[in-house]
Design a protein around this motif. Structure first.
Motif, mmCIF file in Angstrom:
data_model
loop_
_atom_site.group_PDB
_atom_site.id
_atom_site.type_symbol
_atom_site.label_atom_id
_atom_site.label_comp_id
_atom_site.label_asym_id
_atom_site.label_seq_id
_atom_site.Cartn_x
_atom_site.Cartn_y
_atom_site.Cartn_z
ATOM 1 N N ALA A 12 0.829 -1.200 0.000
ATOM 2 C CA ALA A 12 0.000 0.000 0.000
ATOM 3 C C ALA A 12 0.867 1.255 0.000
ATOM 4 C CB ALA A 12 -0.918 -0.014 1.226
ATOM 5 N N GLY A 13 1.937 1.210 0.785
ATOM 6 C CA GLY A 13 2.835 2.365 0.822
ATOM 7 C C GLY A 13 3.503 2.606 -0.519
ATOM 8 N N LEU A 14 3.880 1.505 -1.189
ATOM 9 C CA LEU A 14 4.502 1.631 -2.498
ATOM 10 C C LEU A 14 3.539 2.232 -3.512
ATOM 11 C CD1 LEU A 14 6.911 1.115 -4.348
ATOM 12 C CD2 LEU A 14 6.053 -1.217 -4.714
ATOM 13 N N ARG A 15 2.303 1.727 -3.503
ATOM 14 C CA ARG A 15 1.305 2.267 -4.433
ATOM 15 C C ARG A 15 1.045 3.745 -4.150
ATOM 16 N NH1 ARG A 15 -0.958 -2.835 -3.438
ATOM 17 N NH2 ARG A 15 -2.380 -1.970 -1.857
ATOM 18 N N ARG A 16 0.981 4.085 -2.865
ATOM 19 C CA ARG A 16 0.774 5.481 -2.484
ATOM 20 C C ARG A 16 1.938 6.350 -2.971
ATOM 21 N NH1 ARG A 16 -2.227 9.899 -1.443
ATOM 22 N NH2 ARG A 16 -1.557 11.059 0.401
ATOM 23 N N GLY A 17 3.148 5.835 -2.813
ATOM 24 C CA GLY A 17 4.317 6.589 -3.248
ATOM 25 C C GLY A 17 4.333 6.801 -4.756
ATOM 26 N N VAL A 18 3.993 5.748 -5.506
ATOM 27 C CA VAL A 18 3.952 5.860 -6.968
ATOM 28 C C VAL A 18 2.875 6.846 -7.393
ATOM 29 C CG1 VAL A 18 3.444 4.613 -9.101
ATOM 30 C CG2 VAL A 18 4.917 3.572 -7.368
ATOM 31 N N ALA A 19 1.720 6.780 -6.729
ATOM 32 C CA ALA A 19 0.621 7.695 -7.066
ATOM 33 C C ALA A 19 1.023 9.146 -6.821
ATOM 34 C CB ALA A 19 -0.621 7.345 -6.257
ATOM 35 N N LEU A 20 1.693 9.392 -5.695
ATOM 36 C CA LEU A 20 2.135 10.756 -5.385
ATOM 37 C C LEU A 20 3.192 11.221 -6.388
ATOM 38 C CD1 LEU A 20 2.369 10.748 -1.477
ATOM 39 C CD2 LEU A 20 0.714 11.979 -2.889
ATOM 40 N N GLY A 25 4.586 14.645 -10.840
ATOM 41 C CA GLY A 25 5.070 14.844 -12.207
ATOM 42 C C GLY A 25 4.070 15.607 -13.060
ATOM 43 N N TRP A 26 2.760 15.318 -12.868
ATOM 44 C CA TRP A 26 1.723 16.016 -13.623
ATOM 45 C C TRP A 26 1.682 17.498 -13.253
ATOM 46 C CZ3 TRP A 26 -0.837 16.576 -17.736
ATOM 47 C CH2 TRP A 26 -2.042 17.279 -17.786
ATOM 48 N N ILE A 27 1.781 17.799 -11.957
ATOM 49 C CA ILE A 27 1.779 19.199 -11.522
ATOM 50 C C ILE A 27 3.009 19.923 -12.063
ATOM 51 C CG2 ILE A 27 1.869 20.728 -9.518
ATOM 52 C CD1 ILE A 27 0.356 18.575 -7.948
ATOM 53 N N GLU A 28 4.152 19.248 -12.044
ATOM 54 C CA GLU A 28 5.374 19.843 -12.589
ATOM 55 C C GLU A 28 5.216 20.120 -14.084
ATOM 56 O OE1 GLU A 28 8.991 20.184 -10.909
ATOM 57 O OE2 GLU A 28 7.238 20.962 -9.882
ATOM 58 N N ALA A 29 4.604 19.190 -14.800
ATOM 59 C CA ALA A 29 4.393 19.384 -16.237
ATOM 60 C C ALA A 29 3.501 20.596 -16.490
ATOM 61 C CB ALA A 29 3.789 18.132 -16.859
ATOM 62 N N LYS A 30 2.440 20.751 -15.694
ATOM 63 C CA LYS A 30 1.562 21.907 -15.848
ATOM 64 C C LYS A 30 2.299 23.199 -15.510
ATOM 65 C CE LYS A 30 -2.763 21.699 -14.729
ATOM 66 N NZ LYS A 30 -4.028 21.560 -13.986
ATOM 67 N N SER A 31 3.197 23.123 -14.544
ATOM 68 C CA SER A 31 3.975 24.305 -14.171
ATOM 69 C C SER A 31 4.933 24.726 -15.280
ATOM 70 C CB SER A 31 4.766 24.024 -12.884
ATOM 71 O OG SER A 31 3.905 23.718 -11.809
ATOM 72 N N SER A 277 -8.830 18.792 -8.230
ATOM 73 C CA SER A 277 -9.147 19.403 -9.528
ATOM 74 C C SER A 277 -8.429 20.714 -9.732
ATOM 75 C CB SER A 277 -10.662 19.636 -9.652
ATOM 76 O OG SER A 277 -11.110 20.517 -8.630
ATOM 77 N N SER A 278 -7.999 21.376 -8.650
ATOM 78 C CA SER A 278 -7.359 22.681 -8.800
ATOM 79 C C SER A 278 -5.906 22.567 -9.163
ATOM 80 C CB SER A 278 -7.497 23.492 -7.498
ATOM 81 O OG SER A 278 -6.822 22.836 -6.441
ATOM 82 N N GLY A 279 -5.243 21.449 -8.908
ATOM 83 C CA GLY A 279 -3.821 21.272 -9.208
ATOM 84 C C GLY A 279 -3.623 20.952 -10.618
#
Length: 279
Positions: A12-20, A25-31, A277-279
């Motif tokens: 679960a921790g691994l999946r959480r880490g990958v999701a984060l 990465g998506w937020i960085e791409a938008k930035s 949705s705001s990020g």
């Protein structure tokens, strides 16, 4: 049973880490919206026939991109002001470095001053836009920040890019002083509902690395040319990675000076809630 529970938690921790990580990465791409627009302009002008010199077309494209991003609310008025400041700082460095023979802009254009096309400042502006966007989208805060010391060192780093042509190069001394100054400085940021942090010095190094990668793409697209790229394109020397990591300190200081006046610089103060949705 205990081993099974540990395995479940580990999974679960691994999946959480990958999701984060993916969300980050998506937020960085938008930035990087402004930077992506810059690279799109570079790519299109390298393959599409133009009725005017390419550098002139790039200047028109990048002014248009800036205006559109401001108009649609992607960049605030204050952030456009920061972008303009980066443009001027970048042009000053470009004018000196081109005259010193560090790199060149071989194509003809009407909007060139002393061999430097005016569009070139927008590539530095893209760095400023990224920092502003990331600051807002990730709700950045900095703890144990020493503004006077870091500002003095950042200005010294910028000056060294000029003075090392006729005085000893002191970049390694400045790098060591930066590490000492930033040894306890952390940048805090939000990804979804997780509040994370990293050393500010590490953030500078990571940003410098990605700027070096971007520089390779930019020179491949003919944004400018280093002396060893005049006849055939080659990878930008790895030493530029260190140069970008140092130069980004000035970029950070410029944005931080604006964020301090907004009350969004000091302390780890996450928002009460962060909407997906705001990020």
């Amino acid at each position: 049973m205990t081993g099974m529970t540990a395995a479940v938690w580990t999974g679960a921790g691994l999946r959480r880490g990958v999701a984060l990580l993916l969300r980050f990465g998506w937020i960085e791409a938008k930035s990087c919206g402004f930077a992506i627009a810059v690279f799109t302009c570079l790519a299109l002008t390298s393959i599409v026939p133009l009725p005017l010199p390419r550098y002139d077309a790039l200047l028109i494209c990048m002014i248009t991109v800036t205006a559109v991003l401001w108009r649609i609310g992607w960049e605030t008025g204050r952030e456009v002001g920061v972008i303009a400041g980066f443009h001027l700082v970048g042009l000053a460095l470009e004018l000196f470095k081109v005259q010193a023979g560090s790199w060149s802009y071989p194509e003809e254009a009407l909007t060139k001053i002393a061999g430097v096309p005016l569009y070139s400042g927008f590539m530095y502006a893209a760095v400023g836009s990224y920092i502003c966007q990331a600051w807002r989208r990730l709700d950045l805060r900095v703890t144990r920040y020493r503004p006077v010391a870091l500002t003095v060192l950042a200005v010294a780093v910028y000056a060294n890019f000029f003075t090392h042509h006729f005085l000893p190069d002191v970049r390694w001394i400045l790098a060591a002083l930066l590490l000492v100054t930033l040894r306890r400085t952390w940048v805090h940021f939000t990804v979804d509902d997780a509040r994370l942090r990293m050393p500010l010095a590490l953030a500078f190094v990571l940003t410098g690395f990605f700027l070096w990668l971007a520089e390779n793409v930019a020179t491949f697209l003919g944004a400018w040319t280093y002396p060893d790229q005049e006849h055939v394109w080659t990878f930008v020397h790895a030493s530029k990675f260190g140069s970008w990591s140092l130069l980004v300190t000035l970029s950070f200081v410029l944005v931080a000076s604006v964020k301090a006046t907004e009350g969004r610089l000091y302390g780890d103060r996450p928002r009460p809630s962060v909407s997906r949705s705001s990020g």
